[in-house]
Design a protein around this motif. Sequence first.
Motif, PDB file in Angstrom:
ATOM      1  N   TRP A  52       5.990  33.859  -7.583  1.00  0.00           N
ATOM      2  CA  TRP A  52       5.516  32.482  -7.390  1.00  0.00           C
ATOM      3  C   TRP A  52       6.401  31.539  -8.189  1.00  0.00           C
ATOM      4  O   TRP A  52       6.577  31.700  -9.394  1.00  0.00           O
ATOM      5  N   PRO A  80      -0.760  16.930  -8.061  1.00  0.00           N
ATOM      6  CA  PRO A  80      -1.377  17.852  -9.017  1.00  0.00           C
ATOM      7  C   PRO A  80      -2.558  18.620  -8.428  1.00  0.00           C
ATOM      8  O   PRO A  80      -2.981  19.626  -8.981  1.00  0.00           O
ATOM      9  N   VAL A  84      -0.416  24.866  -5.404  1.00  0.00           N
ATOM     10  CA  VAL A  84      -0.391  23.985  -6.570  1.00  0.00           C
ATOM     11  C   VAL A  84      -0.371  24.785  -7.860  1.00  0.00           C
ATOM     12  O   VAL A  84       0.353  24.464  -8.799  1.00  0.00           O
ATOM     13  N   LYS A  85      -1.171  25.851  -7.904  1.00  0.00           N
ATOM     14  CA  LYS A  85      -1.319  26.650  -9.121  1.00  0.00           C
ATOM     15  C   LYS A  85      -1.200  28.128  -8.774  1.00  0.00           C
ATOM     16  O   LYS A  85      -1.751  28.584  -7.775  1.00  0.00           O
ATOM     17  N   ASN A  86      -0.487  28.863  -9.618  1.00  0.00           N
ATOM     18  CA  ASN A  86      -0.306  30.294  -9.396  1.00  0.00           C
ATOM     19  C   ASN A  86      -1.671  30.982  -9.380  1.00  0.00           C
ATOM     20  O   ASN A  86      -2.424  30.881 -10.350  1.00  0.00           O
ATOM     21  N   PRO A  99       4.912  24.635  -8.485  1.00  0.00           N
ATOM     22  CA  PRO A  99       4.079  24.246  -7.344  1.00  0.00           C
ATOM     23  C   PRO A  99       4.919  23.864  -6.121  1.00  0.00           C
ATOM     24  O   PRO A  99       6.044  23.413  -6.244  1.00  0.00           O
TER      25      PRO A  99
END
Length: 166
Positions: free
Chosen positions: A111, A119, A102-104, A114
Motif C-alpha cells: 500500500w 483526508p 485513504v488509509k492503509n 493515500p
Amino acid sequence: MNNRTAAAVFSGVGQPMTSRNASRRARRRRGQAGFTLIELLVVLVILGLLAALAGPRVISYLGGAKSDTARLQVENFKSALDLYRLDTGVYPTTQQGLGALVKNPGNAPGWKGPYVDSPAVPMDPWGNAYLYRAPGEHGAYDLYTLGSDKAPGGSGEAADVTSWGS
C-alpha cells in the motif's frame, strides 16, 4: 456700470441673475436627476421577462451539474482503485471499502496511498456515501451512487451513476 457689477448682474447667457431664475434652474436640475416611475416599471418588466425565459434553463443546468460531478468522481475513484490494485495486487474488499484508498487497511502489503487527495472519502453530490462492492456483479468491483432519489433506477437527476456504464 463697471465690470464688476456687470459680471454680478449677468449670468453667462446674458440674462440678469435673479433669485427667481436661480430657483427655476435648481428645480430643473433636481427634476432631471432621477428616473420616472414609468421608466422604472419598464425596466422591472424587462428583467422579469428575462428571468422567466432564462430561469428554467439555468435551473436545468444546475441540476445536471450534480450528475456530471458524480460521474467525474466515479471516474476518479476508478483510477484510484486501479492504482491501489497495481500497488497491492488486489482491489479493496467490500469490508475495506473505499476507505482503503485513504488509509492503509492494515492487511494490504505494498500500500503506497493515500490514493485520493482528500483526508476522507468524498461523499456524492447529494451528501450520501458511494456504494462499493468487491467482487462486483458487473466486474471486479461495483462502484455507484443512487442519485438524488436514493433508490435504484430513476431518470434525470434521480438516475444511478455507476462504474460499469448505463
